[in-house]
Write a protein that holds these residues in place. Structure first.
Motif, mmCIF file in Angstrom:
data_model
loop_
_atom_site.group_PDB
_atom_site.id
_atom_site.type_symbol
_atom_site.label_atom_id
_atom_site.label_comp_id
_atom_site.label_asym_id
_atom_site.label_seq_id
_atom_site.Cartn_x
_atom_site.Cartn_y
_atom_site.Cartn_z
ATOM 1 N N MET A 46 2.431 -8.553 -1.095
ATOM 2 C CA MET A 46 2.088 -8.532 0.320
ATOM 3 C C MET A 46 1.125 -9.669 0.642
ATOM 4 N N PHE A 80 4.464 -7.339 4.696
ATOM 5 C CA PHE A 80 5.402 -7.255 3.582
ATOM 6 C C PHE A 80 6.019 -8.648 3.400
ATOM 7 N N ASP A 81 6.074 -9.124 2.174
ATOM 8 C CA ASP A 81 6.434 -10.530 1.973
ATOM 9 C C ASP A 81 7.613 -10.725 1.023
ATOM 10 N N ARG A 82 8.633 -9.895 1.182
ATOM 11 C CA ARG A 82 9.871 -10.110 0.435
ATOM 12 C C ARG A 82 11.020 -10.321 1.432
ATOM 13 N N ASN A 115 12.247 -7.261 2.948
ATOM 14 C CA ASN A 115 10.963 -6.578 2.740
ATOM 15 C C ASN A 115 11.128 -5.155 2.211
ATOM 16 N N ILE A 161 10.621 -2.118 -0.160
ATOM 17 C CA ILE A 161 9.331 -1.713 -0.700
ATOM 18 C C ILE A 161 9.477 -1.143 -2.104
ATOM 19 N N THR A 162 8.763 -1.738 -3.044
ATOM 20 C CA THR A 162 8.693 -1.192 -4.393
ATOM 21 C C THR A 162 7.479 -0.267 -4.488
ATOM 22 N N GLU A 191 5.052 -0.692 -6.479
ATOM 23 C CA GLU A 191 3.881 -1.569 -6.570
ATOM 24 C C GLU A 191 3.428 -2.006 -5.181
ATOM 25 N N THR A 192 4.389 -2.311 -4.316
ATOM 26 C CA THR A 192 4.058 -2.728 -2.956
ATOM 27 C C THR A 192 3.347 -1.623 -2.193
ATOM 28 N N GLU A 198 -0.166 -1.108 -3.365
ATOM 29 C CA GLU A 198 -1.036 -2.168 -2.855
ATOM 30 C C GLU A 198 -1.377 -1.925 -1.389
ATOM 31 N N SER A 248 10.798 -3.748 7.439
ATOM 32 C CA SER A 248 11.080 -3.317 6.070
ATOM 33 C C SER A 248 12.379 -2.532 6.032
ATOM 34 N N ASP A 285 12.984 -0.043 -2.241
ATOM 35 C CA ASP A 285 13.814 -0.961 -3.007
ATOM 36 C C ASP A 285 14.745 -0.171 -3.924
#
Length: 255
Positions: A1, A14-16, A21, A23-24, A26-27, A30, A56, A60
């Motif tokens: 992120m 969110f930066d995927r 975007n 969401i995992t 880990e995301t 965070e 988003s 994921d």
């Protein structure tokens, strides 16, 4: 992120973008940690958005395929990630604004529902899509969605996983307003600007009262409201508000 703080506003994105975007775990951990660390002493507002064309697309699916071995491990995994961000957003005293720049699907939609205020670009698409992958709504979806859109509407959205546009989201009050995409930044910044002029600790108390009282009978809710109002009556913010009113000037809160 992407996380940035400027002028008392905590901005999270969110930066995927290549994965819309998604969401995992880990995301979302965070995100939870970032919100948990927000403070009324340092922040006037939190803005959550997405990089690229989507807010988003939800959880994921590739990471979801690596499921824990046991039911207990799965429970702990969900609780410590998606469950944690629900608690963080609901308890955060700093107001959270969702800037829905594009599609909000599944957990993305749930995060919008958890935000205190939300604006969406008119071309954004929404779906409570969990049923499409054989799951029930999580990230607080079964809790917040019925409270925002109503039980019958929430059931239809969840049971069908239908897609709907931002105007429909606004009609359902999932977002406060749908605006043209090129006006979204200005709309969010206008609201953030208003939030910054008001005492953040009092806004946090309002949020606390509303969330806590959702599950209380009216008599208990009224008593809790009165207790919190007594705290507000003895605050510096109230003193400044009254003084400014009597002096016929705008209040200067320590925001």
């Amino acid at each position: 992120m992407n996380i940035d703080t400027e002028d008392g506003v905590l901005r999270v994105a969110f930066d995927r973008p290549d994965a819309l975007n998604a969401i995992t775990e880990e995301t979302v951990v965070e995100l939870a940690e970032t919100i948990e660390n927000a403070s009324v002493d340092r922040h006037d507002a939190i803005v959550i958005t997405g990089e690229g064309d989507a807010f988003s697309a939800g959880g994921d699916l590739e990471s979801l395929a690596d499921s824990p071995d046991t039911t207990r491990e799965a429970y702990e995994s969900v609780t410590d990630s998606f469950g944690r961000v629900v608690e963080a957003m609901l308890e955060c005293p700093v107001p959270i604004v969702a800037k829905v720049n594009g599609d909000a699907i599944g957990a993305g939609l749930a995060i919008v529902a958890l935000a205190d205020i939300a604006y969406a670009a008119e071309d954004a698409t929404f779906s409570c899509a969990f049923v499409r992958i054989g799951l029930i709504p999580d990230t607080g979806g079964t809790f917040m969605l019925p409270r925002i859109v109503g039980l019958r509407a929430a059931k239809k959205l969840a049971f069908t996983g239908e897609f709907f546009d931002a105007e429909r989201a606004a009609d359902l009050e999932l977002v406060n307003e749908a605006v043209p995409a090129d006006e979204l930044d200005d709309q969010v910044e206008e609201t953030v600007g208003k939030l910054r002029t008001h005492p953040t600790e009092i806004i946090g108390t309002m949020k606390q009262a509303m969330h806590e009282n959702m599950a209380r009978p009216w008599s208990e809710a009224l008593d809790y409201e009165n207790l919190l109002q007594v705290q507000a009556l003895t605050s510096d913010a109230h003193e400044e508000g009254v003084t400014a009113f009597l002096e016929n000037r705008e209040p200067e809160f320590e925001t």
